[in-house]
Design an enzyme around this catalytic site. Structure first.
Site, PDB file in Angstrom:
ATOM      1  N   ASP A   1      39.468  99.097  43.966  1.00 21.41           N
ATOM      2  CA  ASP A   1      39.153  98.930  45.381  1.00 21.41           C
ATOM      3  C   ASP A   1      38.782  97.493  45.684  1.00 21.41           C
ATOM      4  O   ASP A   1      38.916  96.608  44.847  1.00 21.41           O
ATOM      5  CB  ASP A   1      38.091  99.935  45.835  1.00 21.41           C
ATOM      6  CG  ASP A   1      36.880  99.908  44.939  1.00 21.41           C
ATOM      7  OD1 ASP A   1      36.378  98.799  44.696  1.00 21.41           O
ATOM      8  OD2 ASP A   1      36.456 100.981  44.486  1.00 21.41           O
TER       9      ASP A   1
ATOM     10  N   LYS B   1      38.571 100.939  50.564  1.00 21.22           N
ATOM     11  CA  LYS B   1      37.123 101.054  50.686  1.00 21.22           C
ATOM     12  C   LYS B   1      36.458  99.864  51.350  1.00 21.22           C
ATOM     13  O   LYS B   1      35.648  99.171  50.746  1.00 21.22           O
ATOM     14  CB  LYS B   1      36.482 101.297  49.327  1.00 21.22           C
ATOM     15  CG  LYS B   1      36.666 102.706  48.853  1.00 21.22           C
ATOM     16  CD  LYS B   1      35.673 102.995  47.788  1.00 21.22           C
ATOM     17  CE  LYS B   1      35.242 104.422  47.801  1.00 21.22           C
ATOM     18  NZ  LYS B   1      33.993 104.627  47.155  1.00 21.22           N
TER      19      LYS B   1
ATOM     20  N   MET C   1      24.494  96.551  50.246  1.00 20.63           N
ATOM     21  CA  MET C   1      25.085  96.917  51.542  1.00 20.63           C
ATOM     22  C   MET C   1      24.111  96.635  52.689  1.00 20.63           C
ATOM     23  O   MET C   1      23.791  97.513  53.479  1.00 20.63           O
ATOM     24  CB  MET C   1      25.464  98.410  51.541  1.00 20.63           C
ATOM     25  CG  MET C   1      26.516  98.728  50.504  1.00 20.63           C
ATOM     26  SD  MET C   1      26.695 100.489  50.194  1.00 20.63           S
ATOM     27  CE  MET C   1      25.431 100.785  48.982  1.00 20.63           C
TER      28      MET C   1
HETATM   29  N1  SAH Z   1      28.675  99.589  42.048  1.00 20.76           N
HETATM   30  C1  SAH Z   1      28.405  98.292  42.634  1.00 20.76           C
HETATM   31  C2  SAH Z   1      27.826  98.384  44.012  1.00 20.76           C
HETATM   32  C3  SAH Z   1      28.758  98.973  45.021  1.00 20.76           C
HETATM   33  S1  SAH Z   1      28.037  99.044  46.618  1.00 20.76           S
HETATM   34  C4  SAH Z   1      27.474  97.507  41.707  1.00 20.76           C
HETATM   35  O1  SAH Z   1      26.921  98.069  40.742  1.00 20.76           O
HETATM   36  O2  SAH Z   1      27.299  96.312  41.936  1.00 20.76           O
HETATM   37  C5  SAH Z   1      28.663  97.587  47.337  1.00 20.76           C
HETATM   38  C6  SAH Z   1      27.595  96.558  47.535  1.00 20.76           C
HETATM   39  O3  SAH Z   1      27.343  95.871  46.322  1.00 20.76           O
HETATM   40  C7  SAH Z   1      27.966  95.451  48.508  1.00 20.76           C
HETATM   41  O4  SAH Z   1      27.761  95.836  49.849  1.00 20.76           O
HETATM   42  C8  SAH Z   1      27.011  94.361  48.102  1.00 20.76           C
HETATM   43  O5  SAH Z   1      25.731  94.600  48.624  1.00 20.76           O
HETATM   44  C9  SAH Z   1      26.918  94.559  46.609  1.00 20.76           C
HETATM   45  N2  SAH Z   1      27.789  93.612  45.882  1.00 20.76           N
HETATM   46  C10 SAH Z   1      28.755  93.927  45.029  1.00 20.76           C
HETATM   47  N3  SAH Z   1      29.305  92.800  44.477  1.00 20.76           N
HETATM   48  C11 SAH Z   1      28.646  91.762  45.022  1.00 20.76           C
HETATM   49  C12 SAH Z   1      28.729  90.356  44.867  1.00 20.76           C
HETATM   50  N4  SAH Z   1      29.603  89.782  44.042  1.00 20.76           N
HETATM   51  N5  SAH Z   1      27.885  89.584  45.580  1.00 20.76           N
HETATM   52  C13 SAH Z   1      26.978  90.145  46.404  1.00 20.76           C
HETATM   53  N6  SAH Z   1      26.857  91.458  46.592  1.00 20.76           N
HETATM   54  C14 SAH Z   1      27.661  92.276  45.897  1.00 20.76           C
END
Ligand code: SAH
Length: 482
Positions: A250, A272, A385
């Protein structure tokens, strides 16, 4: 070839090490790990050598080298910094045709010690004929990443069935075909995921009825791809990415990471973006099941960690119901990746004894969180998020007793070339963010630890050369939901 590579059996064999310093110690430890009966001779010695003597692991002779000491030895190593002594050891050993290695002096040695990748009983030895040991070491570290840690267990499993397989199949070609199938198929994968008993049963069945092996069983790898920087993938993630038949990914998975998937694997983009699921979650779950039923090795690649705001639990629930084998591979979650690359320790003895992760997306314009828990002192709060709800979140925390001066940071596209960090306080951050040009995904960190960034920031991607292809780099178009 200037050297013949061989594996020498020295279990319980008397071996001599001349020298008592740190280099000698390393050789002693190596010989001990191969089961040798080691005697060390030196006038002075590293305290760790004395420890080994006290533990009865080696014999120690506190004296200088004399040629009669090599009598009866199966192998000799000279590791002194005295060239004359090294020369004497070499001559004495060679006169009796005893294999001898003089550290860093290949011209005095009859054998050289390779760099080793140890997955006993599988051992990979790398040599450069004494020309460039560092090159051998570099090659070793590459191989270390390629060879699963469980290769030793796989070899032991195969070893236990070798005679049976020999009895069952007459021709070498048949046997080779059989073992190739076992060692790179689902049975090997069972061993790698720690299910050795199941692997043994499956192998037994396969030997019993090689022609009636059940239709190829598909499987699903739910893999965390980390926050963006491809270097943060785990070895296991990379290995499974290299053997998958089809990948579902995604927006949160960086393009550079998708590019590392096996070239001829089918790629399915399941989207997504926030409030705009390209493929609804139930369809993703169903697709995983269908593809696995077709006998495919299905890679479900997720941003960060699959079990942290990743719906990983939902995606595998259907697999469990359908009895489809699966593995879950953790990834570096956005909180740890972004915090590390932003120079913000999530815990710190002086600032935060605990850390909570919460999801901050608005539901019908509302944020429903446990505010009193979030406003606890000496705690770091990480909000996933959080971009659209940022203002609501900060003001609600202040209303529930948090100090408006509490430091906070918003990290944009953490760990990538487009990382940007905006710092402020609960009171000032929303304003600073709305006036900045922020591109999702973003992560919010709240707590005193944020103030440490001023001294600890180390990752500062060059502003003058941002990745121009931002949209596709993290497939980022809007803030992300799960
Ligand atoms: N499973 C993922 C999270 C998914 S929810 C994890 O463990 O990181 C999606 C959220 O993750 C985004 O809205 C943001 O808040 C955060 N996120 C994911 N990658 C990011 C990145 N490189 N920089 C900042 N926020 C990130």
């Amino acid at each position: 070839m200037n050297y013949l590579p061989v594996f020498l059996r020295i279990r319980n064999a008397p071996c001599l090490v001349v020298g008592g310093g740190a280099v000698a110690l390393r050789k002693v430890e190596l010989l001990l790990s191969a089961g040798a009966s080691v005697t060390v001779v030196s006038k002075s010695q590293d305290h760790r050598i004395l420890n080994l003597v006290q533990q009865d692991k080696i014999t120690y002779l506190k004296c200088g080298f004399s040629p009669e000491l090599i009598k009866g030895m199966h192998l000799v190593v000279a590791a002194t910094d005295d060239r004359t002594v090294n020369q004497q050891v070499s001559e004495a050993a060679m006169a009796h045709a005893i294999p001898v290695n003089v550290v860093d002096q290949p011209e005095l040695s009859s054998f050289i010690v390779p760099s080793i990748v140890d997955r006993s009983p599988v051992i990979v030895a790398i040599g450069t004929g004494g020309t460039a040991p560092i090159l051998a070491r570099l090659l070793k570290s590459r191989l270390e990443t390629l060879i699963p840690a469980a290769y030793g267990r796989l070899a032991r499993l195969a070893g236990g069935f070798r005679q049976q397989v020999k009895a069952k199949f007459d021709s070498i070609a048949e046997r080779r075909h059989f073992w190739e199938h076992v060692l790179q198929g689902p049975i090997a994968e069972l061993v790698f995921s720690g299910r050795d008993d199941e692997a043994r049963d499956a192998l037994e069945q396969l030997i019993e009825k090689p022609d009636h092996s059940p239709a190829v069983q598909g499987e699903v790898y739910l893999v965390g791809a980390g926050p963006g920087d491809p270097d943060l993938l785990t070895f296991r993630a990379l290995r499974l990415m290299q053997q998958a038949d089809v990948v579902l990914y995604d927006r949160l998975v960086a393009r550079e990471i998708v590019d590392l998937v096996r070239r001829d694997a089918d790629r399915i983009f399941v989207g997504k973006a926030r409030a705009k699921h390209t493929v609804p979650q139930t369809d993703i779950n169903r697709l995983l099941v269908e593809l696995a039923h077709q006998g495919k090795r299905v890679l479900r690649l997720k941003g960060g960690d699959p079990f942290i705001f990743g719906r990983g639990g939902e995606e595998i629930a259907d697999l469990v119901r359908e009895n489809i084998p699966f593995q879950v591979i953790p990834g570096i979650t956005a909180a740890s990746g972004c915090a590390a690359y932003a120079g913000i320790p999530l815990t710190h003895r002086d600032h935060a004894q605990s850390c909570v992760f919460v999801a901050g997306h608005l539901k019908d314009g509302q944020l429903d969180l446990n505010w009193s828990a979030l406003c606890q002192p000496d705690q770091t709060v990480v909000v996933y998020m959080s971009l659209t709800g940022l203002e609501t979140l900060c003001s609600k925390m202040i209303r529930h007793g948090a100090d408006g001066d509490l430091p906070a940071a918003l990290i944009q596209q953490g760990t990538t070339r487009n990382q940007k960090v905006i710092t402020g306080t609960l009171a000032t951050l929303p304003g600073a963010v709305s006036s900045g040009d922020i591109k999702p995904p973003t992560l919010l960190v709240i707590g005193h630890v944020v103030s440490l960034r001023s001294g600890l920031a180390w990752y500062n991607p060059d502003d003058s050369s941002p990745d121009t292809d931002t949209e596709t780099t993290l497939h980022a178009k809007s803030d992300f939901s799960r």
